[in-house]
Design a protein around this motif. Structure first.
Motif, PDB file in Angstrom:
ATOM      1  N   PRO A  30       0.786  -1.239   0.000  1.00 26.64           N
ATOM      2  CA  PRO A  30       0.000   0.000   0.000  1.00 26.64           C
ATOM      3  C   PRO A  30       0.812   1.280   0.000  1.00 26.64           C
ATOM      4  O   PRO A  30       0.231   2.364   0.062  1.00 26.64           O
ATOM      5  N   SER A  31       2.156   1.212  -0.045  1.00 27.34           N
ATOM      6  CA  SER A  31       2.914   2.431  -0.272  1.00 27.34           C
ATOM      7  C   SER A  31       2.750   2.831  -1.732  1.00 27.34           C
ATOM      8  O   SER A  31       2.950   2.009  -2.635  1.00 27.34           O
ATOM      9  N   VAL A  32       2.379   4.092  -1.966  1.00 28.25           N
ATOM     10  CA  VAL A  32       2.142   4.533  -3.340  1.00 28.25           C
ATOM     11  C   VAL A  32       3.340   5.295  -3.897  1.00 28.25           C
ATOM     12  O   VAL A  32       3.326   5.732  -5.046  1.00 28.25           O
ATOM     13  N   GLY A  33       4.402   5.456  -3.100  1.00 25.31           N
ATOM     14  CA  GLY A  33       5.526   6.280  -3.510  1.00 25.31           C
ATOM     15  C   GLY A  33       6.185   5.819  -4.794  1.00 25.31           C
ATOM     16  O   GLY A  33       6.424   6.620  -5.704  1.00 25.31           O
ATOM     17  N   THR A  34       6.509   4.527  -4.885  1.00 20.75           N
ATOM     18  CA  THR A  34       7.202   4.028  -6.073  1.00 20.75           C
ATOM     19  C   THR A  34       6.315   4.139  -7.311  1.00 20.75           C
ATOM     20  O   THR A  34       6.795   4.475  -8.400  1.00 20.75           O
ATOM     21  N   LEU A  35       5.026   3.897  -7.150  1.00 22.37           N
ATOM     22  CA  LEU A  35       4.094   4.010  -8.277  1.00 22.37           C
ATOM     23  C   LEU A  35       4.014   5.440  -8.779  1.00 22.37           C
ATOM     24  O   LEU A  35       4.118   5.703  -9.993  1.00 22.37           O
ATOM     25  N   TRP A  36       3.839   6.401  -7.855  1.00 26.63           N
ATOM     26  CA  TRP A  36       3.730   7.805  -8.255  1.00 26.63           C
ATOM     27  C   TRP A  36       5.042   8.306  -8.830  1.00 26.63           C
ATOM     28  O   TRP A  36       5.065   9.052  -9.799  1.00 26.63           O
ATOM     29  N   PHE A  37       6.158   7.908  -8.209  1.00 30.78           N
ATOM     30  CA  PHE A  37       7.480   8.299  -8.692  1.00 30.78           C
ATOM     31  C   PHE A  37       7.660   7.856 -10.147  1.00 30.78           C
ATOM     32  O   PHE A  37       8.071   8.639 -11.005  1.00 30.78           O
ATOM     33  N   SER A  38       7.313   6.601 -10.426  1.00 28.88           N
ATOM     34  CA  SER A  38       7.440   6.075 -11.792  1.00 28.88           C
ATOM     35  C   SER A  38       6.511   6.791 -12.754  1.00 28.88           C
ATOM     36  O   SER A  38       6.885   7.107 -13.890  1.00 28.88           O
ATOM     37  N   MET A  39       5.284   7.064 -12.302  1.00 33.52           N
ATOM     38  CA  MET A  39       4.312   7.735 -13.161  1.00 33.52           C
ATOM     39  C   MET A  39       4.785   9.146 -13.519  1.00 33.52           C
ATOM     40  O   MET A  39       4.700   9.569 -14.685  1.00 33.52           O
ATOM     41  N   ILE A  40       5.301   9.881 -12.515  1.00 32.61           N
ATOM     42  CA  ILE A  40       5.766  11.249 -12.765  1.00 32.61           C
ATOM     43  C   ILE A  40       6.902  11.260 -13.776  1.00 32.61           C
ATOM     44  O   ILE A  40       6.909  12.052 -14.731  1.00 32.61           O
ATOM     45  N   LEU A  41       7.880  10.363 -13.597  1.00 34.92           N
ATOM     46  CA  LEU A  41       9.007  10.331 -14.524  1.00 34.92           C
ATOM     47  C   LEU A  41       8.561   9.922 -15.921  1.00 34.92           C
ATOM     48  O   LEU A  41       9.088  10.424 -16.926  1.00 34.92           O
ATOM     49  N   ASN A  42       7.588   9.020 -16.006  1.00 35.53           N
ATOM     50  CA  ASN A  42       7.073   8.621 -17.319  1.00 35.53           C
ATOM     51  C   ASN A  42       6.402   9.793 -18.029  1.00 35.53           C
ATOM     52  O   ASN A  42       6.547   9.968 -19.242  1.00 35.53           O
ATOM     53  N   ILE A  43       5.650  10.591 -17.258  1.00 40.73           N
ATOM     54  CA  ILE A  43       4.986  11.757 -17.857  1.00 40.73           C
ATOM     55  C   ILE A  43       6.022  12.744 -18.377  1.00 40.73           C
ATOM     56  O   ILE A  43       5.948  13.226 -19.508  1.00 40.73           O
ATOM     57  N   PHE A  44       7.013  13.070 -17.546  1.00 37.01           N
ATOM     58  CA  PHE A  44       8.063  13.981 -17.976  1.00 37.01           C
ATOM     59  C   PHE A  44       8.784  13.438 -19.208  1.00 37.01           C
ATOM     60  O   PHE A  44       9.052  14.166 -20.169  1.00 37.01           O
ATOM     61  N   ASN A  45       9.102  12.157 -19.156  1.00 37.76           N
ATOM     62  CA  ASN A  45       9.858  11.555 -20.257  1.00 37.76           C
ATOM     63  C   ASN A  45       9.050  11.567 -21.543  1.00 37.76           C
ATOM     64  O   ASN A  45       9.591  11.733 -22.643  1.00 37.76           O
ATOM     65  N   SER A  46       7.739  11.400 -21.419  1.00 36.65           N
ATOM     66  CA  SER A  46       6.882  11.395 -22.609  1.00 36.65           C
ATOM     67  C   SER A  46       6.921  12.736 -23.331  1.00 36.65           C
ATOM     68  O   SER A  46       6.795  12.809 -24.555  1.00 36.65           O
ATOM     69  N   TYR A  47       7.106  13.814 -22.570  1.00 37.45           N
ATOM     70  CA  TYR A  47       7.154  15.147 -23.161  1.00 37.45           C
ATOM     71  C   TYR A  47       8.575  15.621 -23.439  1.00 37.45           C
ATOM     72  O   TYR A  47       8.786  16.731 -23.902  1.00 37.45           O
ATOM     73  N   GLY A  48       9.561  14.759 -23.119  1.00 39.73           N
ATOM     74  CA  GLY A  48      10.940  15.102 -23.420  1.00 39.73           C
ATOM     75  C   GLY A  48      11.552  16.133 -22.505  1.00 39.73           C
ATOM     76  O   GLY A  48      12.636  16.638 -22.775  1.00 39.73           O
ATOM     77  N   ASN A  49      10.877  16.447 -21.390  1.00 40.96           N
ATOM     78  CA  ASN A  49      11.390  17.508 -20.530  1.00 40.96           C
ATOM     79  C   ASN A  49      12.628  17.102 -19.751  1.00 40.96           C
ATOM     80  O   ASN A  49      13.264  17.935 -19.128  1.00 40.96           O
ATOM     81  N   LEU A  50      12.948  15.786 -19.754  1.00 38.37           N
ATOM     82  CA  LEU A  50      14.099  15.350 -18.985  1.00 38.37           C
ATOM     83  C   LEU A  50      15.354  15.256 -19.831  1.00 38.37           C
ATOM     84  O   LEU A  50      16.405  14.890 -19.335  1.00 38.37           O
ATOM     85  N   ASN A  51      15.266  15.550 -21.114  1.00 36.85           N
ATOM     86  CA  ASN A  51      16.419  15.420 -21.980  1.00 36.85           C
ATOM     87  C   ASN A  51      17.114  16.767 -22.117  1.00 36.85           C
ATOM     88  O   ASN A  51      16.839  17.546 -23.015  1.00 36.85           O
ATOM     89  N   ALA A  52      18.032  17.036 -21.190  1.00 34.90           N
ATOM     90  CA  ALA A  52      18.721  18.320 -21.215  1.00 34.90           C
ATOM     91  C   ALA A  52      19.651  18.434 -22.404  1.00 34.90           C
ATOM     92  O   ALA A  52      19.979  19.528 -22.847  1.00 34.90           O
TER      93      ALA A  52
END
Length: 260
Positions: A30-52
């Protein structure tokens, strides 16, 4: 009372996610941290915002614009610590009694402060202290454990250990420290002490606030192996590397554990 009599600690396997070239191990529900962490990074990655590297520095520019902001956190009921030993055994542990001084009850026989983790459940008629609406999946039921924001994570092959304390702010804090170091290339201290953004609604206005989360970070730089007794580079276990370790305790809590 039956729930208390039958309560046992659940020992479960870590949840593993592959994100941006890293294998990340964290807590399962029931810890949601790893799920939310993965979801946030996936969203950022989908928009390319993490590719400096390609010049898309939206997140980096946001962080730069907020450098004038600073936050301080008074002690709460949650603590986190990261440990790496000489053999590169790793612990990332978050422990909590929920609110400051837990339930406000001290056991006369053990001296232990009792928690008030029942406050982590949702109640149909109540808004939580974190201003969250009641969640049906988190209503109180027999033999049930409340949802948690804990986000202790380990990046394998050991390149980093990360976690934090601060309730719902843990997840965005851990995510931003991860992005700062592993994506934007900040030094470990800068990655931890850099201002953070917390928000829950669209159309918001950013304001400096005297609250947030406290993070702990250990990173291993594998490019410069060091002597560890008779070991250098790889250990006797060919799958374990020994690089230079750097540890940062959040300066928002004086750069040291609160109990020391």
């Amino acid at each position: 009372m039956e729930d208390l009599r039958n309560y046992k600690v659940n020992v479960t396997d870590a949840m593993t996610a592959n994100m941006l070239g890293y294998t990340i191990s964290g807590m399962p529900p029931p810890s949601v941290g790893t799920l939310w962490f993965s979801m946030i990074l996936n969203i950022f990655n989908s928009y390319g915002n993490l590719n400096a590297a390609n010049g898309d520095l939206g997140l980096h520019r946001l962080i730069e614009a907020l450098k004038h902001m600073r936050s301080q956190l008074r002690d709460h009921g949650t603590s986190h610590f990261c440990i790496v030993d000489a053999d590169r055994n790793v612990v990332s542990m978050t422990t909590t009694i929920n609110y400051p001084f837990g339930g406000g009850v001290l056991s006369p026989s053990t001296g232990i402060v009792l928690n008030n983790e029942m406050g982590d459940f949702s109640i149909l008629t109540d808004i939580s202290p974190d201003h969250l609406p009641p969640t049906p999946s988190n209503f109180i039921e027999p033999i049930k454990r409340p949802l948690s924001s804990m986000t202790p994570i380990i990046d394998n092959q050991l390149v980093g250990v990360l976690g934090g304390s601060g309730g719902l702010n843990i997840i965005p804090a851990v995510t931003q420290v991860f992005i700062n170091y592993f994506i934007l290339g900040m030094e470990p201290l800068a990655a931890v002490q850099s201002p953070r953004v917390y928000h829950r609604e669209r159309g918001h206005e950013l304001q400096a606030k005297a609250e947030g989360a406290i993070t702990q970070l250990i990173v291993q730089r594998l490019g410069n192996p060091i002597q560890m007794g008779r070991k250098c580079g790889r250990s006797s276990n060919e799958n374990v590397f020994h690089g230079i370790l750097t540890a940062v305790s959040d300066p928002r809590k004086d750069g040291r554990p609160a109990a020391v």
